[in-house]
Design a protein around this motif. Structure first.
Motif, PDB file in Angstrom:
ATOM      1  N   GLN A  87       0.830  -1.205   0.000  1.00 53.04           N
ATOM      2  CA  GLN A  87       0.000   0.000   0.000  1.00 53.04           C
ATOM      3  C   GLN A  87       0.868   1.260   0.000  1.00 53.04           C
ATOM      4  O   GLN A  87       0.592   2.226  -0.729  1.00 53.04           O
ATOM      5  CB  GLN A  87      -0.917  -0.008   1.231  1.00 53.04           C
ATOM      6  N   ARG A  90       2.443   1.845  -3.400  1.00 50.67           N
ATOM      7  CA  ARG A  90       1.469   2.407  -4.335  1.00 50.67           C
ATOM      8  C   ARG A  90       1.225   3.883  -4.053  1.00 50.67           C
ATOM      9  O   ARG A  90       0.990   4.669  -4.977  1.00 50.67           O
ATOM     10  CB  ARG A  90       0.150   1.643  -4.239  1.00 50.67           C
ATOM     11  N   ALA A  91       1.294   4.278  -2.779  1.00 51.35           N
ATOM     12  CA  ALA A  91       1.087   5.683  -2.407  1.00 51.35           C
ATOM     13  C   ALA A  91       2.359   6.510  -2.570  1.00 51.35           C
ATOM     14  O   ALA A  91       2.324   7.736  -2.370  1.00 51.35           O
ATOM     15  CB  ALA A  91       0.594   5.763  -0.964  1.00 51.35           C
ATOM     16  N   ASP A 149      -8.258  -0.282   0.500  1.00 55.55           N
ATOM     17  CA  ASP A 149      -7.278   0.512  -0.226  1.00 55.55           C
ATOM     18  C   ASP A 149      -6.970   1.738   0.623  1.00 55.55           C
ATOM     19  O   ASP A 149      -7.854   2.573   0.879  1.00 55.55           O
ATOM     20  CB  ASP A 149      -7.844   0.907  -1.592  1.00 55.55           C
ATOM     21  N   THR A 165      -4.709   4.021  -0.195  1.00 58.88           N
ATOM     22  CA  THR A 165      -4.021   5.029  -1.013  1.00 58.88           C
ATOM     23  C   THR A 165      -4.934   6.159  -1.443  1.00 58.88           C
ATOM     24  O   THR A 165      -4.456   7.166  -1.980  1.00 58.88           O
ATOM     25  CB  THR A 165      -3.416   4.380  -2.267  1.00 58.88           C
TER      26      THR A 165
END
Length: 359
Positions: free
Chosen positions: A286, A289-290, A356, A358
């Motif tokens: 996570q 992705r961020a 999620d 993000t």
């Protein structure tokens, strides 16, 4: 945050002698021994609080266990060592079977010599004379900070875990293959009001799989729930043997260039399923992705060496990085471990469902 260093360690399992302790009389002299109502009340009340019961008795195993069945109490006991060996050996075996630290186990017996023998060989075990049995629910070491749905189910979850472990011991193939055969499903969710009591309980009861050993109170956690910069996450686990209940808590604070992993704690009874590694992998994915770094709090205790190994194995290390300047000083012997995350493959031994973070 309140100081809980002087709070007695909670008892997770109470081990009972039988003759003139659990019941009145000596079974081999009188097979009509009875259990007083007040003792039954203690068993039922502690069970509801999540305290497990076990038996260590110098007795004939078959006769004693059959009498417990006749009295309607056998199902309350998750383990029994009934025979003619030393009580300390029996107590040690039960603690090992349940994977409990000895300091979280208590023993009650009417014989001072038996208590002394256990105390000599196992000094961390708390021993109580039989005449104090009815006092136990009023003692702080038998009184958790809260009662949760998982507390009332703890006995059945441990009984299922013992069956699971027995099957695992007999399994002839690779361990990863056995884990896949369980149909493990790990579910991570944002905590709601109904999860707070169990989340707090995990910060108190969990010692080996707790990255800081810091207790977060009900008020602390509720405040974080309403803070837009924090994520309070709870993890639950199930498999073909049933539900393990809520077994983990994750606290994350969001900053501009980093996520601060303030706490990761999971129940010790799911340690062998790789849950800590699965959660660390998901958080890293996570964060990657961020496009933020991760900084994890870690504080060494006398019990959580395995958590340090988990962090190191996941790639966390002590490293100077500008992203740490966004965080307030740690204090309280907190170490800050840094990770520049990369995308992660999903776990191979369990199915993971998670939000999620993000967005």
């Amino acid at each position: 945050m309140p100081d809980h260093k002087n709070t007695p360690t909670l008892v997770k399992c109470l081990i009972w002698d039988l003759d003139n302790t659990l019941w009145r009389g000596v079974l081999l002299e009188n097979d009509e021994v009875v259990v007083p109502d007040a003792i039954r009340d203690v068993i039922v009340e502690l069970d509801a609080r999540g305290v497990l019961h076990a038996v260590s008795s110098k007795n004939d195993h078959d006769l004693a266990w059959e009498r417990l069945r006749e009295l309607g109490l056998a199902d309350y006991f998750v383990a029994a060592r009934i025979g003619w060996g030393r009580k300390s050996d029996a107590v040690r075996e039960i603690a090992g079977l349940l994977e409990f630290a000895e300091r979280t186990v208590a023993f009650i017996d009417d014989q001072a010599t038996e208590r002394a023998e256990v105390e000599f060989h196992l000094p961390e075990i708390r021993c109580y004379p039989a005449e104090r049995a009815t006092e136990l629910p009023g003692l702080p070491e038998f009184t958790p900070v809260s009662h949760t749905a998982d507390s009332g189910r703890r006995r059945t979850m441990y009984q299922a875990n013992l069956r699971r472990n027995a099957e695992r011991a007999e399994y002839q193939g690779p361990d990863a293959e056995f884990l896949r055969s369980l149909g493990l499903r790990l579910t991570v969710a944002r905590a709601g009001e109904e999860d707070i009591a169990r989340a707090e309980e995990l910060t108190v009861r969990t010692s080996q799989m707790n990255a800081t050993g810091v207790h977060y109170s009900d008020a602390d956690l509720r405040a974080l729930l309403t803070d837009a910069h924090h994520e309070v996450l709870v993890a639950s686990l199930s498999d073909r043997f049933g539900s393990h209940g809520v077994i983990g808590i994750v606290l994350v604070a969001r900053h501009a260039s980093s996520w601060h992993l303030k706490l990761l704690a999971t129940s010790c009874r799911v340690m062998s399923f790789g849950i800590g590694a699965a959660l660390l992998g998901w958080i890293a994915d996570q964060a990657a992705r961020a496009e933020v770094h991760l900084i994890a709090d870690f504080r060494r205790t006398d019990r959580n060496r395995i958590m340090e190994v988990a962090y190191r194995f996941a790639g966390y290390e002590q490293q100077d990085c500008g992203c740490a300047q966004e965080l307030a000083p740690g204090g309280n012997n907190i170490e800050r471990l840094h990770l520049k995350p990369v995308r992660q493959e999903p776990p191979v031994t369990l199915a993971l469902a998670a939000p999620d973070l993000t967005g």
